[in-house]
Design an enzyme around this catalytic site. Sequence first.
Site, PDB file in Angstrom:
ATOM      1  N   CYS A  17       0.839  -1.192   0.000  1.00 39.21           N
ATOM      2  CA  CYS A  17       0.000   0.000   0.000  1.00 39.21           C
ATOM      3  C   CYS A  17       0.878   1.247   0.000  1.00 39.21           C
ATOM      4  O   CYS A  17       1.292   1.732   1.046  1.00 39.21           O
ATOM      5  CB  CYS A  17      -0.929  -0.007   1.220  1.00 39.21           C
ATOM      6  SG  CYS A  17      -1.987   1.453   1.324  1.00 39.21           S
ATOM      7  N   CYS A  31      -0.372   4.266   1.925  1.00 40.19           N
ATOM      8  CA  CYS A  31      -0.213   4.225   3.384  1.00 40.19           C
ATOM      9  C   CYS A  31       1.223   4.506   3.790  1.00 40.19           C
ATOM     10  O   CYS A  31       1.482   5.269   4.709  1.00 40.19           O
ATOM     11  CB  CYS A  31      -0.564   2.840   3.925  1.00 40.19           C
ATOM     12  SG  CYS A  31      -2.139   2.209   3.397  1.00 40.19           S
ATOM     13  N   ASP A  32       2.154   3.851   3.146  1.00 42.18           N
ATOM     14  CA  ASP A  32       3.490   3.725   3.712  1.00 42.18           C
ATOM     15  C   ASP A  32       4.586   4.552   3.048  1.00 42.18           C
ATOM     16  O   ASP A  32       5.692   4.632   3.574  1.00 42.18           O
ATOM     17  CB  ASP A  32       3.910   2.252   3.706  1.00 42.18           C
ATOM     18  CG  ASP A  32       2.962   1.406   4.551  1.00 42.18           C
ATOM     19  OD1 ASP A  32       2.422   1.959   5.521  1.00 42.18           O
ATOM     20  OD2 ASP A  32       2.763   0.222   4.250  1.00 42.18           O
TER      21      ASP A  32
END
Lengths: 78, 301
Positions: B132, B135-136
């Site tokens: 992801c 997200c990261d």
Amino acid sequence: MEKKVIVYSTKTCPYCKLAKEFLKNNNIEFIDYDVGEDREKLEEMIKKSGQMGVPTIDIDGEIIVGFDKERLKQVLGI
Amino acid sequence: MKLYELIIIGAGPAGLTAGIYAARKKMDFIIITEDIGGMTKYSWDIENYLGYQFITGPELVEKFREHINEFNVEIREGQKVIEVLKDEENFKISTKTDTYFTKTIIIATGRRPKELNVKGEKEFRNKGITYCATCDAPLFRDKIVGVIGGGNSGLDAVLQLSRIAKKIYLIEIKDHLTGDFFVINKIKKIDKVEIFTNTKVVEIYGDKFVQGIKIIKNNEIIELKVDGLFVEIGSIPNSEIIDFVEKNQYNEIIVDCKNRTSHKGVFAAGDVTNVFAKQIIVACGEGAKAAISSFEYLKYL
């Protein structure tokens, strides 16, 4: 006594947003560190949890990785 | 044992829309699902879902949840369906703990990110490997990262990382990047992006966290030091739970324009099917069609 809650998050992570909203809606005070900006806190998060996924939530030393509503409820006693 | 009129498996856009249609038709049904929202939760910017000029995936999922909660729909959340079997004219659905019987089924189980299946992948998940980028990506400020996959989602990850990371290796197994031409050109102009085509990842190594990868290009093994690895190599349908309906070469369940599968009483909707365009709004429409189709089918049973 109220538990000390720390949220390690990034600005863009959808689950961080949900986790923080969940805490707010339940009137839980927390400290929020943006580990995308704050390198020191990122290191701290990695040290505590042994991994790099966000959100990582520290509740009085108990570490929860991800937005796990049921576990949050359980640990927070709500 | 109770026999339902309909069981919907999955609660992404397709399954939830099917649920709303079935509820309005007062069908006797439940939804069995692992979670609410499916892959939509992982989308960040959604700008093509009618009615919202801009909404994030998690927010849209919350809207879906509010909407379905308007109707007293029974959702068995946290249950993974293991298999679907024929039971004379009806069907038997098993989860780890329960068994259900139903006259019709809508399979709306969606897709999941494809894994690389290389050494080290499981070990370093969340320890440098992520699926992801949204997200990261911010965790890799001034780091060296690899992005696996030169399709649109891989290119999107590279764009996000280009403002954060120090160096980005983009690795594609085919001989060219397969994403949109416009984005490819943009990426080729970024100095810190190094592109490897015709290149296969064979191993991810490290200590506590990822330290590097081994890749093969022109029969030569190259080692690249990376701190993070973003895997963006597409997705596969969650169609393994049923083996008596026809699937295409990609394992997608084949449906007709009424969302019927090759087996009577079994319908399917959304990204798990061979429907053209894997999009949230398309999946919603497909879910609606499948519910109406199941309703019609039961009427003449």
